[in-house]
Each structure stands twice: as structure tokens, then as C-alpha cells.
Scaffold this active site. Structure first.
Site, PDB file in Angstrom:
ATOM      1  N   GLU A 252       0.843  -1.200   0.000  1.00  0.00           N
ATOM      2  CA  GLU A 252       0.000   0.000   0.000  1.00  0.00           C
ATOM      3  C   GLU A 252       0.873   1.242   0.000  1.00  0.00           C
ATOM      4  OE1 GLU A 252      -3.519  -1.986   2.763  1.00  0.00           O
ATOM      5  OE2 GLU A 252      -2.389  -0.274   3.540  1.00  0.00           O
ATOM      6  N   LYS A 254       2.513   4.285   1.452  1.00  0.00           N
ATOM      7  CA  LYS A 254       2.782   4.736   2.819  1.00  0.00           C
ATOM      8  C   LYS A 254       2.598   6.249   2.800  1.00  0.00           C
ATOM      9  CE  LYS A 254       6.183   4.584   6.527  1.00  0.00           C
ATOM     10  NZ  LYS A 254       5.681   5.814   7.098  1.00  0.00           N
ATOM     11  N   ARG A 259      -1.094   9.293  11.853  1.00  0.00           N
ATOM     12  CA  ARG A 259      -1.969   8.164  12.134  1.00  0.00           C
ATOM     13  C   ARG A 259      -3.126   8.590  13.008  1.00  0.00           C
ATOM     14  NH1 ARG A 259       0.386   2.779  12.893  1.00  0.00           N
ATOM     15  NH2 ARG A 259      -1.303   1.268  13.056  1.00  0.00           N
ATOM     16  N   ARG A 275      -1.876   8.425  17.604  1.00  0.00           N
ATOM     17  CA  ARG A 275      -1.277   7.180  18.091  1.00  0.00           C
ATOM     18  C   ARG A 275      -0.706   7.336  19.491  1.00  0.00           C
ATOM     19  NH1 ARG A 275       3.436   5.871  13.894  1.00  0.00           N
ATOM     20  NH2 ARG A 275       4.805   5.276  15.570  1.00  0.00           N
ATOM     21  N   LYS A 428       7.649  -1.494   6.552  1.00  0.00           N
ATOM     22  CA  LYS A 428       7.661  -0.255   5.787  1.00  0.00           C
ATOM     23  C   LYS A 428       8.866  -0.222   4.858  1.00  0.00           C
ATOM     24  CE  LYS A 428       9.320   1.968   9.958  1.00  0.00           C
ATOM     25  NZ  LYS A 428       8.953   2.668  11.162  1.00  0.00           N
TER      26      LYS A 428
HETATM   27  P1  AMP Z   1       6.833   5.142  10.459  1.00  0.00           P
HETATM   28  O1  AMP Z   1       6.177   6.433  10.764  1.00  0.00           O
HETATM   29  O2  AMP Z   1       7.997   5.305   9.534  1.00  0.00           O
HETATM   30  O3  AMP Z   1       7.108   4.294  11.646  1.00  0.00           O
HETATM   31  O4  AMP Z   1       5.770   4.307   9.588  1.00  0.00           O
HETATM   32  C1  AMP Z   1       4.581   3.841  10.098  1.00  0.00           C
HETATM   33  C2  AMP Z   1       3.451   4.847   9.887  1.00  0.00           C
HETATM   34  O5  AMP Z   1       3.108   4.977   8.514  1.00  0.00           O
HETATM   35  C3  AMP Z   1       2.146   4.398  10.509  1.00  0.00           C
HETATM   36  O6  AMP Z   1       2.126   4.649  11.889  1.00  0.00           O
HETATM   37  C4  AMP Z   1       1.118   5.220   9.763  1.00  0.00           C
HETATM   38  O7  AMP Z   1       0.957   6.465  10.418  1.00  0.00           O
HETATM   39  C5  AMP Z   1       1.777   5.491   8.429  1.00  0.00           C
HETATM   40  N1  AMP Z   1       1.101   4.893   7.271  1.00  0.00           N
HETATM   41  C6  AMP Z   1       0.921   5.525   6.096  1.00  0.00           C
HETATM   42  N2  AMP Z   1       0.302   4.750   5.209  1.00  0.00           N
HETATM   43  C7  AMP Z   1       0.038   3.567   5.809  1.00  0.00           C
HETATM   44  C8  AMP Z   1      -0.588   2.357   5.392  1.00  0.00           C
HETATM   45  N3  AMP Z   1      -1.054   2.191   4.168  1.00  0.00           N
HETATM   46  N4  AMP Z   1      -0.659   1.345   6.295  1.00  0.00           N
HETATM   47  C9  AMP Z   1      -0.157   1.490   7.560  1.00  0.00           C
HETATM   48  N5  AMP Z   1       0.445   2.620   7.994  1.00  0.00           N
HETATM   49  C10 AMP Z   1       0.549   3.659   7.142  1.00  0.00           C
END
Ligand code: AMP
Length: 562
Positions: A252, A254, A259, A275, A428
């Protein structure tokens, strides 16, 4: 219960650095509060469950006033002591100790109930003219307790008990007290069960009383009560992603927003949490509107990203562009027009009375496809492909980056949702991923033309509820506010969180989370994590994140190649 009893426990915890000893001290004490599980909050230095964001709203200046008044000395005398001792808990103990000796002040015993009552009052009064009232509640407690009790009252008010008890140790104490595990393996199994219960409840009192009755499985999700979100480790590339999540898998976009968990309660009320479990419903009135108009169902909990876009060019903007909407409590309608957001829904964990966390991801996704009526620039589903083909993923990855998004999320099709856990059901994928979200634990005042600002920041990662230092960062912030996150802005934020002063250095409550970019990671005996970041640079302020969202020691180790 006498407050002195809990202070004995605090003192015992403070006197050891060993995790196992702390666990035993806590486990013993838990035996005394089975009938009053809410007292467990005091062991966390809190008054309410973790999901409850009521705050004391007390700065260290206010505590200085309260100590002065309680001890009958001037504020400047308290400040002098503060400079000498570095910590207001010790200052309170010291100055009140002297006073009580002089006056042989007699007071009846301070009870835990009284402490909780007064401190809870601090969280309910706000507005003009309340400062005096707040000071009054603190002074009353300082007057009625022993000097040692005063020390812990002050530390509780400043949210820093200095007893080295994080959520991991508290969880283990519940395991030891409630389940008396036979061996290490048994202990691990129980710890997982307690942790999972906690991640759903985010309330140690509930988990503790359920664990005492052996009914942890009765802890249920409930729309309106925030849960910890599932977290995602990094993959090194597309191949690595497939290795972790299996083939075929979902990929998907990102999205580069923040969040949110969207809760619709049975009574129709929509509540939105970040979050870090902070409620932001008022700041985002459009989210409730979009959800009411576009999502069918009586009650649910959706996991989604709020993404900013430019209403003229219809291009996505980055997180920083909309971040001010999270904190802003006024001019909401204006900000809504200037900084619009689109919701990208990517998961669902509760629907019409049923928890879905045990269901496979693919089924949860199918459900959101059924219940969300998409409308561009209001609410959409996360763009997704399901594939086993690396080339297809690479193409999708490029499309996401071209669309101003951060990269991709890869997700196992059959994985359950694990609140609070960072496990390999989803990963990710981000280019040039050399950054971590870390929390600021301290800072140092600048000199020369930067005098008056905090200019060097101590950052920490986490390890099972404890914070471990990773070094200092002094680049990335700007002198001119119009150029981005400025020293002044950071100074204003951190000054409200000071808990200790040591010459030019301060320690702060660990609340401000920043993204820190680095060149590489070195082993370092200097810092408690055992690592240091080389050429670190603060690139973002993450208002939407809290301590439980920051990088873990395991992740730092993983990236260091050690
Ligand atoms: P990170 O901020 O680098 O830890 O990446 C995780 C965050 O990406 C999650 O907490 C979400 O806020 C965000 N995110 C964006 N798109 C998605 C998606 N399709 N699925 C899950 N998380 C996503």
C-alpha cells in the site's frame, strides 16, 4: 492506605537499578493493593489510566512557588536550593525537613486517597485565577506529609518519580504477583498475555485486576477508548519485504500524514485519537463529517492516515505542513480550509460489536472496501496492490514516491492485528531510511548569539519501557522561525517540561518526539543504549507521537549491523 507506605516502595525502587529487584519489590506491593487496583497508577507516577490524557498543567515555576509557600521561605530561596540540588523533589524534602524540625510541626498522617484527591483536582481546574487554587492543593499536601512524602508529591506532580519503573517492569511485576510463573518460559508466555491485554486496555489498573481474577481474556476493545496502534518494522528492500511478510502480499502507499484511530461509538459519537492516544476530535471536525457520511456501521474502530493536500494544486503535502492542526485549539474552521486533509483508511479492528483483531488482514481490508464509500480528497482506502512480483512492487513504489508519499507498506495477507506490537506482519519501505523517531530527555543552553535558546538536545530510544540515551543532537533546528522548526519553538516547548537543572543543562519530561537523521551508528560506552548516532540532525517534530512510538534498542542495533 497511608501515603508513607507507597513512599517506602518508591524509596526501595529508587535504591536499586536492578530490574529483577524492582520487579520483586513491585510484585510484593501489588499484593497489598488487590482491592484498590487504581493505586497502581501511582506506581507509574500517574493518576489515571494511560489512555486518559488529563494533565496536571503544572510547570516547575509553579512548584517552586508551592514549595516556597509550604516552607514559609521566598521563591528566590527555593531557586537557590534548586540550583544547588538540581531537582525539586529533593528541594522540597530539604526545605520542609528544616522547617518541620524548627516548628516540630505535627500533622496527621497523609493518606493515599488524599494525595489522589488533591492531585486529581489539579487536572480539572483550568483558566484564569486557578493558579492559586492549584498551588493551594499542592501546599496542602506538602504541609500534611513528612519531608520524604513531600519529595514524592513534588515528583509526581512533575511526572518524574525517578524510581526507574517503566511499563515493562510493571507488566513483569503483575506476572510475578498474579501468575507465579514456574520458569523463564512460563514467565515469557504470561508476559505476552499481560502485554497483549495492556495494549488493548492501555490501563494497568484494569489489566492488574483482570490478571488477579485470571480473566485477562475478558478485556475487550471498546470504541471510544483508544488502543495502541500496531507498529511496523523496516524492510531493507522489496526482496527483504517479501521475505518477512510472505508471498503474495499486499502493498500500500505509505502516506506521509499522521496516524489516527477513528472510533464510532454505539451512540453514534465519533472520536478521533492520535497514536499517542490523544483525543483530537475537536481539531478535525471534518473527520467526523466524512465518517458519518461515508462509512456505514453502528460502531467501529478504523485505523487511518490523515494526509494533507494543497486544495489548489491537488498535490499531497508532507506531514510537517499539516502538523500544526494537531495542537491548535482555536481558528479551527480557518485552519481546516487552509490545511485540508484526506483520510486514507487502511485497517479496521472493531465492527458492529465484534473485535476483528484476530481476523486475517485480507478479510479486514475486504470489510473496509464494503463499508467505506470513497470520495477523493475526503476519504479513500489506502491505494493497494496484491502481488508476488517484485517488479510490480518496484513500479508501485515509484508511483507512491512520485505522488509525494513516503514509500510503501507491505502487509501479510493472513496476519492478525496486534495492538501496540512492532512485529513482522507488515513492514515499511522507505528510501534513504536513515532516521529514527527519538524522544528528547534533556537539553543545554546555547551561548553567544544563541544564548537564550536551548541548542543541544539529548535524545533517547526505548527498551521495554525504559529510555536509553543515544547521544546529543545540535543541528537541524533553525534560528529564524520562518525557515522551519526553530530553536525558539523547541525552547518554549521544553521549558514547560523541565524536571531537573544542572548548571547549563536541564532534564525534561520525555514528551517531545523528533525525527533524527544520521549518517551511521557507532558503538559507544558513553551512552546507556551502548550506541551513538554519527552526524545526527533533527528533521521533524512529531507532535502526533509519544514515547511508546519511538525507536527501540532492537531497531538501533539492527541498523547498526552489530
Ligand atoms: P513510520 O512512521 O515510519 O514508523 O511508519 C509507520 C506509519 O506509517 C504508521 O504509523 C502510519 O501512520 C503510516 N502509514 C501511512 N500509510 C500507511 C498504510 N497504508 N498502512 C499502515 N500505515 C501507514
Amino acid at each position: 492506605m497511608d501515603y508513607s507506605k507507597i513512599c517506602e516502595v518508591y524509596a526501595a525502587l529508587e535504591s536499586t537499578t536492578k530490574g529483577l529487584e524492582k520487579t520483586d519489590i513491585l510484585a510484593n506491593f501489588l499484593g497489598e493493593i488487590c482491592d484498590e487496583p487504581e493505586l497502581i497508577y501511582l506506581l507509574q507516577g500517574r493518576l489515571f489510566a494511560d489512555y486518559d490524557n488529563r494533565e496536571f498543567g503544572i510547570s516547575h515555576q509553579l512548584v517552586i512557588k508551592a514549595i516556597g509557600r509550604a516552607a514559609g521561605i521566598s521563591e528566590s530561596e527555593v531557586v537557590e536550593e534548586f540550583k544547588e540540588l538540581g531537582e525539586l523533589g529533593l528541594v522540597a524534602e530539604n526545605v520542609l525537613g528544616k522547617k518541620k524540625k524548627q516548628t516540630a510541626l505535627f500533622s496527621k498522617k497523609l493518606s493515599v486517597e488524599k494525595v489522589m484527591e488533591n492531585l486529581r483536582k489539579l487536572t480539572t481546574i483550568e483558566g484564569k485565577g486557578t493558579v492559586d487554587q492549584k498551588i493551594g492543593y499542592i501546599v496542602e499536601l506538602l504541609h500534611s506529609g513528612t519531608p520524604e512524602e513531600a519529595k514524592f508529591v513534588v515528583r509526581t506532580v512533575l511526572s518524574d518519580l525517578k524510581i526507574g519503573v517503566g511499563s515493562g517492569i510493571l507488566r513483569d511485576a503483575i506476572v510475578v504477583h498474579c501468575f507465579s510463573p514456574k520458569d523463564l518460559e512460563d514467565k515469557k508466555v504470561c508476559a505476552i498475555a499481560v502485554q497483549e491485554a495492556y495494549d488493548k486496555a492501555t490501563d494497568f489498573a484494569e489489566v492488574f485486576s483482570r490478571a488477579c481474577d485470571d480473566s485477562l481474556e475478558k478485556i475487550k476493545l471498546k470504541p471510544g477508548k483508544p488502543v495502541k496502534v500496531m507498529l511496523f518494522p523496516k524492510a531493507k528492500g522489496v526482496e527483504d519485504a517479501f521475505r518477512i511478510i510472505g508471498r503474495p502480499a499486499a502493498f500500500e502507499y505509505k502516506y506521509d500524514g499522521f496516524r489516527i484511530m477513528i472510533n464510532k461509538e454505539k451512540n453514534g459519537k465519533v472520536k478521533i485519537f492520535t497514536r499517542r492516544l490523544e483525543e483530537v476530535t475537536k481539531q478535525f471536525p471534518e473527520i467526523a463529517e466524512y465518517v458519518e457520511e461515508h462509512v456505514s456501521g453502528d460502531s467501529f474502530i478504523l485505523d487511518a492516515e490523515a494526509v494533507g493536500f494543497d486544495s489548489k494544486t491537488k498535490k499531497y503535502t508532507d506531514f510537517q505542513a499539516i502538523s500544526q492542526r494537531i495542537r491548535r485549539k482555536y481558528d479551527i474552521a480557518k485552519l481546516r480550509d487552509e490545511l485540508p486533509i484526506e483520510l486514507a483508511v487502511f485497517d479496521i479492528i472493531f465492527y458492529n460489536g465484534d473485535s476483528l483483531i484476530g481476523k486475517p488482514f485480507i478479510e479486514r481490508r475486504k470489510l473496509i472496501e464494503q463499508i467505506v464509500r470513497e470520495e477523493e480528497w475526503k476519504i479513500v482506502l489506502a491505494k493497494q496492490i496484491i502481488t508476488s512480483d517484485e517488479v510490480e512492487v518496484e513500479k508501485f513504489y515509484e508511483a507512491a514516491l512520485a505522488d509525494n508519499q513516503e514509500g510503501l507498506m507491505g502487509k501479510s495477507l493472513d496476519a492478525p492485528y496486534k495492538p501496540g506490537a512492532r512485529i513482522g506482519h507488515a513492514v515499511k519501505l522507505k528510501p534513504e531510511d536513515k532516521d529514527f523517531d527519538l524522544v528528547i530527555t534533556g537539553a543545554e543552553w546555547g551561548t553567544g548569539k544563541r544564548a537564550g535558546w536551548l541548542t543541544s538536545f539529548d535524545v533517547a530510544c526505548r527498551d521495554d519501557g525504559e529510555l536509553l540515551a543515544l547521544g546529543k543532537v545540535s543541528t537541524g533546528l533553525k534560528e529564524k522561525p520562518e525557515e522551519g522548526l526553530s530553536f525558539k519553538e523547541m525552547t518554549d516547548m521544553l521549558e514547560k517540561l523541565v524536571v531537573e537543572v544542572d548548571g547549563r543543562k536541564i532534564s525534561v519530561k520525555p514528551e517531545v518526539v523528533v525525527t533524527v537523521q544520521y549518517q551511521n551508528i557507532q558503538k559507544s560506552p558513553t551512552y546507556s543504549s551502548g550506541f551513538a548516532l554519527r552526524f545526527p540532525r533533527i528533521t521533524r517534530l512529531r507532535e502526533d507521537r509519544g514515547v511508546s512510538d519511538i525507536a527501540t534498542l532492537g531497531e538501533i542495533e539492527g541498523e547498526s549491523g552489530e
